[in-house]
Scaffold this motif. Structure first.
Motif, PDB file in Angstrom:
ATOM      1  N   VAL A 146       3.944  97.874  60.446  1.00  0.00           N
ATOM      2  CA  VAL A 146       2.441  98.435  60.446  1.00  0.00           C
ATOM      3  C   VAL A 146       1.920  97.506  61.593  1.00  0.00           C
ATOM      4  CG1 VAL A 146       0.091  98.093  58.645  1.00  0.00           C
ATOM      5  CG2 VAL A 146       2.897  98.152  58.030  1.00  0.00           C
ATOM      6  N   LEU A 147       1.430  97.770  61.941  1.00  0.00           N
ATOM      7  CA  LEU A 147       0.678  97.115  63.569  1.00  0.00           C
ATOM      8  C   LEU A 147      -1.088  98.044  63.350  1.00  0.00           C
ATOM      9  CD1 LEU A 147       3.522  98.869  64.515  1.00  0.00           C
ATOM     10  CD2 LEU A 147       2.403  98.090  66.782  1.00  0.00           C
ATOM     11  N   ASP A 148      -1.852  96.403  63.685  1.00  0.00           N
ATOM     12  CA  ASP A 148      -3.256  96.621  62.883  1.00  0.00           C
ATOM     13  C   ASP A 148      -4.500  96.693  64.493  1.00  0.00           C
ATOM     14  OD1 ASP A 148      -3.606  96.713  59.869  1.00  0.00           O
ATOM     15  OD2 ASP A 148      -2.384  94.222  60.175  1.00  0.00           O
ATOM     16  N   ALA A 149      -5.494  97.366  64.741  1.00  0.00           N
ATOM     17  CA  ALA A 149      -5.674  97.320  65.806  1.00  0.00           C
ATOM     18  C   ALA A 149      -7.287  97.600  65.167  1.00  0.00           C
ATOM     19  CB  ALA A 149      -5.846  98.101  67.200  1.00  0.00           C
ATOM     20  N   GLY A 150      -8.069  96.282  65.593  1.00  0.00           N
ATOM     21  CA  GLY A 150      -9.450  96.456  64.853  1.00  0.00           C
ATOM     22  C   GLY A 150     -10.295  95.593  65.700  1.00  0.00           C
ATOM     23  N   TRP A 151     -11.473  95.729  65.189  1.00  0.00           N
ATOM     24  CA  TRP A 151     -13.138  94.441  65.580  1.00  0.00           C
ATOM     25  C   TRP A 151     -13.138  94.362  64.156  1.00  0.00           C
ATOM     26  CZ3 TRP A 151     -18.439  95.047  64.822  1.00  0.00           C
ATOM     27  CH2 TRP A 151     -18.712  94.064  65.935  1.00  0.00           C
ATOM     28  N   SER A 152     -14.235  94.111  64.548  1.00  0.00           N
ATOM     29  CA  SER A 152     -15.338  93.048  63.178  1.00  0.00           C
ATOM     30  C   SER A 152     -16.133  92.238  63.862  1.00  0.00           C
ATOM     31  CB  SER A 152     -14.024  91.943  62.509  1.00  0.00           C
ATOM     32  OG  SER A 152     -15.545  91.767  61.395  1.00  0.00           O
ATOM     33  N   SER A 153     -17.270  92.138  63.137  1.00  0.00           N
ATOM     34  CA  SER A 153     -18.537  91.362  63.396  1.00  0.00           C
ATOM     35  C   SER A 153     -18.385  89.804  63.092  1.00  0.00           C
ATOM     36  CB  SER A 153     -19.441  91.619  63.046  1.00  0.00           C
ATOM     37  OG  SER A 153     -18.956  91.846  61.272  1.00  0.00           O
ATOM     38  N   VAL A 154     -17.305  89.302  62.895  1.00  0.00           N
ATOM     39  CA  VAL A 154     -17.052  87.873  62.911  1.00  0.00           C
ATOM     40  C   VAL A 154     -15.866  87.498  63.150  1.00  0.00           C
ATOM     41  CG1 VAL A 154     -16.351  86.261  60.668  1.00  0.00           C
ATOM     42  CG2 VAL A 154     -17.405  87.917  60.331  1.00  0.00           C
ATOM     43  N   ALA A 155     -15.594  86.925  64.755  1.00  0.00           N
ATOM     44  CA  ALA A 155     -15.357  86.149  65.663  1.00  0.00           C
ATOM     45  C   ALA A 155     -14.114  85.759  64.914  1.00  0.00           C
ATOM     46  CB  ALA A 155     -15.565  84.948  65.837  1.00  0.00           C
ATOM     47  N   ASP A 156     -13.743  85.607  64.276  1.00  0.00           N
ATOM     48  CA  ASP A 156     -12.382  84.787  63.466  1.00  0.00           C
ATOM     49  C   ASP A 156     -11.992  85.813  61.601  1.00  0.00           C
ATOM     50  OD1 ASP A 156      -9.689  84.010  62.428  1.00  0.00           O
ATOM     51  OD2 ASP A 156     -10.137  82.144  62.453  1.00  0.00           O
ATOM     52  N   PRO A 157     -11.857  86.938  61.462  1.00  0.00           N
ATOM     53  CA  PRO A 157     -11.669  87.583  59.965  1.00  0.00           C
ATOM     54  C   PRO A 157     -11.056  86.892  59.084  1.00  0.00           C
ATOM     55  CG  PRO A 157     -10.901  89.131  62.287  1.00  0.00           C
ATOM     56  CD  PRO A 157     -11.644  87.886  62.431  1.00  0.00           C
ATOM     57  N   SER A 158      -9.842  85.741  59.351  1.00  0.00           N
ATOM     58  CA  SER A 158      -8.776  85.624  58.875  1.00  0.00           C
ATOM     59  C   SER A 158      -9.864  84.627  58.039  1.00  0.00           C
ATOM     60  CB  SER A 158      -8.221  85.485  59.185  1.00  0.00           C
ATOM     61  OG  SER A 158      -7.986  83.963  60.355  1.00  0.00           O
ATOM     62  N   ALA A 159     -10.553  83.932  58.868  1.00  0.00           N
ATOM     63  CA  ALA A 159     -10.886  82.942  58.640  1.00  0.00           C
ATOM     64  C   ALA A 159     -11.769  83.010  56.422  1.00  0.00           C
ATOM     65  CB  ALA A 159     -12.372  82.340  59.047  1.00  0.00           C
ATOM     66  N   GLN A 160     -13.060  83.716  56.586  1.00  0.00           N
ATOM     67  CA  GLN A 160     -13.256  83.872  55.123  1.00  0.00           C
ATOM     68  C   GLN A 160     -13.016  85.966  54.506  1.00  0.00           C
ATOM     69  OE1 GLN A 160     -16.617  82.919  55.449  1.00  0.00           O
ATOM     70  NE2 GLN A 160     -16.339  81.489  54.323  1.00  0.00           N
ATOM     71  N   LEU A 161     -12.961  86.590  55.911  1.00  0.00           N
ATOM     72  CA  LEU A 161     -12.603  87.971  55.270  1.00  0.00           C
ATOM     73  C   LEU A 161     -11.497  88.820  54.385  1.00  0.00           C
ATOM     74  CD1 LEU A 161     -15.058  89.607  58.207  1.00  0.00           C
ATOM     75  CD2 LEU A 161     -15.988  88.944  55.876  1.00  0.00           C
ATOM     76  N   GLN A 162     -10.701  88.336  55.634  1.00  0.00           N
ATOM     77  CA  GLN A 162      -8.894  89.203  55.401  1.00  0.00           C
ATOM     78  C   GLN A 162      -8.002  88.009  55.506  1.00  0.00           C
ATOM     79  OE1 GLN A 162     -10.667  92.699  55.941  1.00  0.00           O
ATOM     80  NE2 GLN A 162      -8.582  92.495  55.629  1.00  0.00           N
ATOM     81  N   LEU A 163      -8.444  87.803  53.957  1.00  0.00           N
ATOM     82  CA  LEU A 163      -7.427  86.632  52.747  1.00  0.00           C
ATOM     83  C   LEU A 163      -5.910  86.708  52.558  1.00  0.00           C
ATOM     84  CD1 LEU A 163     -10.597  84.787  50.693  1.00  0.00           C
ATOM     85  CD2 LEU A 163      -9.719  84.693  53.788  1.00  0.00           C
ATOM     86  N   GLY A 164      -5.538  88.156  52.853  1.00  0.00           N
ATOM     87  CA  GLY A 164      -4.274  88.681  52.608  1.00  0.00           C
ATOM     88  C   GLY A 164      -3.381  88.365  53.314  1.00  0.00           C
ATOM     89  N   ASP A 165      -2.218  88.327  53.229  1.00  0.00           N
ATOM     90  CA  ASP A 165      -1.060  87.865  53.729  1.00  0.00           C
ATOM     91  C   ASP A 165      -0.888  88.724  55.238  1.00  0.00           C
ATOM     92  OD1 ASP A 165       0.222  85.577  55.368  1.00  0.00           O
ATOM     93  OD2 ASP A 165       2.387  86.509  54.625  1.00  0.00           O
ATOM     94  N   HIS A 166      -1.210  90.158  54.799  1.00  0.00           N
ATOM     95  CA  HIS A 166      -0.146  91.091  55.220  1.00  0.00           C
ATOM     96  C   HIS A 166      -1.896  92.153  55.964  1.00  0.00           C
ATOM     97  CE1 HIS A 166       3.600  90.607  54.639  1.00  0.00           C
ATOM     98  NE2 HIS A 166       3.430  90.468  53.491  1.00  0.00           N
ATOM     99  N   ASP A 167      -3.117  91.127  55.472  1.00  0.00           N
ATOM    100  CA  ASP A 167      -4.359  92.432  55.857  1.00  0.00           C
ATOM    101  C   ASP A 167      -4.275  91.688  57.333  1.00  0.00           C
ATOM    102  OD1 ASP A 167      -4.364  92.192  53.196  1.00  0.00           O
ATOM    103  OD2 ASP A 167      -6.589  91.189  53.192  1.00  0.00           O
ATOM    104  N   PRO A 168      -5.406  93.034  58.318  1.00  0.00           N
ATOM    105  CA  PRO A 168      -5.566  92.815  59.480  1.00  0.00           C
ATOM    106  C   PRO A 168      -6.088  91.075  59.971  1.00  0.00           C
ATOM    107  CG  PRO A 168      -6.074  95.043  59.021  1.00  0.00           C
ATOM    108  CD  PRO A 168      -5.740  93.844  57.859  1.00  0.00           C
ATOM    109  N   ILE A 169      -6.016  90.505  60.982  1.00  0.00           N
ATOM    110  CA  ILE A 169      -6.717  89.021  61.186  1.00  0.00           C
ATOM    111  C   ILE A 169      -7.196  88.194  62.029  1.00  0.00           C
ATOM    112  CG2 ILE A 169      -4.795  88.060  59.571  1.00  0.00           C
ATOM    113  CD1 ILE A 169      -2.977  87.130  61.898  1.00  0.00           C
ATOM    114  N   LYS A 170      -7.361  89.429  63.081  1.00  0.00           N
ATOM    115  CA  LYS A 170      -8.376  89.163  64.123  1.00  0.00           C
ATOM    116  C   LYS A 170      -8.808  90.638  64.820  1.00  0.00           C
ATOM    117  CE  LYS A 170      -4.352  89.142  67.604  1.00  0.00           C
ATOM    118  NZ  LYS A 170      -2.876  88.373  68.603  1.00  0.00           N
TER     119      LYS A 170
END
Length: 483
Positions: A121-145
């Motif tokens: 599973v490959l992810d590509a994307g963008w978030s208004s938060v510079a580091d989504p893994s810090a507080q938004l995407q907390l799952g180990d298999h979530d998109p993280i950056k």
């Protein structure tokens, strides 16, 4: 003609040949052997075609196309019973396989099988938060950056061990934010196939049977990331670990199954239990703000107990519902006597018309609600008192398969809890909600393309917008999963 019968027949023919056979006899035997080999290969191909056709029908009955070949799925009413009737036309479907009447030889039986597969599973994307893994995407298999990420590449092996057990193992590789590779043994267990009284035993490393989504692997998710309430209660990895599970399929007119897992309950995959947490700036391991101690297993009271009951029945010829209740009880590492309890309820409803083509159209609604009660011990050095932390929340999602190979969905998440006296910036605490619409295209049962938008709002970070695209592909006959 069965292969064993063919072998016996050929053997009998060979032993019946005189010591000095005539050339005509030898030629005749060769022709008979070639004909039998051709007949056997034709029969094998026909059986494989039947298996593939039934597997496709199973995928149509139970949900969107998935990378499975032949599997036992969780019963869910008359649709699954129809398939079971085709698989066993002369007997009602049962929970277990029939044990052989005669002693089994030391070698593997001819019916033993093994599948090896790979999926990513490959992810590509963008978030208004510079580091989504810090507080938004907390799952180990979530998109993280922002940009590209690969959070799940899975090598899976499953097969028959002997007439009494089958086995499954999967190794997961993933890239972190710096594209460094991490590897984990996600599951590795054996499962019985011939216990009496509709009992089944599972032992090894496995996802606990808690709720509906926790046991699912990422390639079977309906959305790109894990629900918030599962992250809050079970952490990034979900609830899994070493243990043994006994389940019983009750002899009721509708599907009713009872599960009881006894697990080791230690480490990051037991997030709310015997988990020492993460080290702080001084190297002290902390969880919920408290310095933790690594509790040893003193006795049965330190094990993790996970009971579950699930039932399914049909509301009509086109509607099926599955409901379940789950719990998890065990110690946590904030103190020598601190304990945690998690309770959950889940509901799944599916509508599929009688004239559906390739499993479409369909409408599926899934929801889960969880409540966690965590006894946090006092930490005088951190000025934290003993207190009970309570967290609760739910997610609800609706997925509409509006035409073959296309579906659209919407998920709503909400989590909250009491304030507590620890660091308010903890991303696994505080009130938060998220809205996630998605659109998925499935070119085949071996590939998937998904586009998802997330609107997040949390007490600690405000509002955030993210858009994620996923590309999934699979090689080989992937092992079965519950849908």
């Amino acid at each position: 003609m069965k292969f064993s019968t063919q072998v016996a027949f050929v053997s009998a023919l060979l032993f019946a040949v005189p010591a000095w056979p005539a050339e005509d006899d030898v030629q005749q035997l060769k022709q008979q052997l070639q004909q039998m080999q051709a007949d056997f290969e034709k029969s094998r191909q026909q059986q494989q075609q039947q298996i593939d056709a039934l597997a496709r029908k199973l995928a149509e009955l139970t949900g969107p196309p998935a990378t499975t070949v032949a599997a036992k799925s969780e019963p869910a009413g008359s649709l699954e019973q129809e398939l079971a009737a085709e698989l066993t036309p002369t007997a009602p479907p049962t929970r277990t396989d029939t044990a052989p009447a005669a002693p089994v030889a030391a070698t593997r039986p001819g019916s033993a099988y093994m599948n090896i597969s790979y999926g990513a599973v490959l992810d590509a994307g963008w978030s208004s938060v510079a580091d989504p893994s810090a507080q938004l995407q907390l799952g180990d298999h979530d998109p993280i950056k922002r940009g590209l990420a690969l959070r799940n590449a899975e090598i899976a092996v499953d097969g028959a061990i002997d007439p009494y057990f089958k086995g499954f193992s999967n190794i997961v590789l993933k890239l972190d934010k710096n594209n460094e590779t991490a590897i984990e043994l996600e599951e590795s267990f054996l499962q019985s196939t011939s216990l009496p009284a509709n009992l089944q035993l599972k032992a090894g490393q496995y996802f606990a049977s808690f709720g509906r989504q926790n046991p699912m692997h990422p390639h079977t998710w309906s959305f790109a990331d894990a629900p918030l309430i599962l992250n809050r209660t079970f952490g990034p990895d979900g609830l899994r670990g070493l243990g043994a599970q006994l389940s019983w399929l009750a002899p009721t007119p509708f599907y009713s199954e009872f599960f009881l897992s006894i697990m080791d309950g230690q480490g990051g995959t037991a997030f709310s239990f015997r988990n020492t947490g993460e080290p702080d700036a001084n190297g002290v391991s902390r969880f919920a703000g408290r310095a933790t101690l690594d509790r040893t297993l003193r006795g049965a009271q330190d094990l993790l107990i996970v009971p579950r009951v699930a039932t399914s029945f049909e509301l009509s010829d086109t509607q099926t519902v599955l409901a379940g209740l789950s719990a998890a009880f065990g110690p946590n590492d904030t103190g020598p006597h601190a304990r945690t309890a998690v309770y959950g309820a889940d509901l799944y409803w599916k509508w599929k018309p009688a004239n559906a083509t390739q499993g479409f159209p369909y409408l599926a609604w899934q929801t889960e609600a969880l409540y966690r009660r965590l006894e946090a011990a006092a930490d005088p050095l951190a000025l934290l008192p003993a207190e009970t932390l309570r967290d609760y929340g739910f997610y609800t999602q609706l997925v509409y398969g509006f035409m073959p190979r296309w579906n659209a969905g919407l998920r709503v998440d909400y989590v909250s809890g009491n304030t507590g006296a620890f660091d308010a910036s903890d991303p696994f605490r505080g009130e938060r909600y998220r809205f996630s619409p998605e659109l998925t295209f499935l070119p085949s049962e071996f590939s998937k393309v998904r586009l998802q938008y997330n609107f997040d709002h949390g007490a600690s970070f405000g509002s955030a917008n993210s858009i994620w695209m996923q590309l999934e592909f699979g090689l080989g006959a992937h092992a079965a999963h519950k849908y």
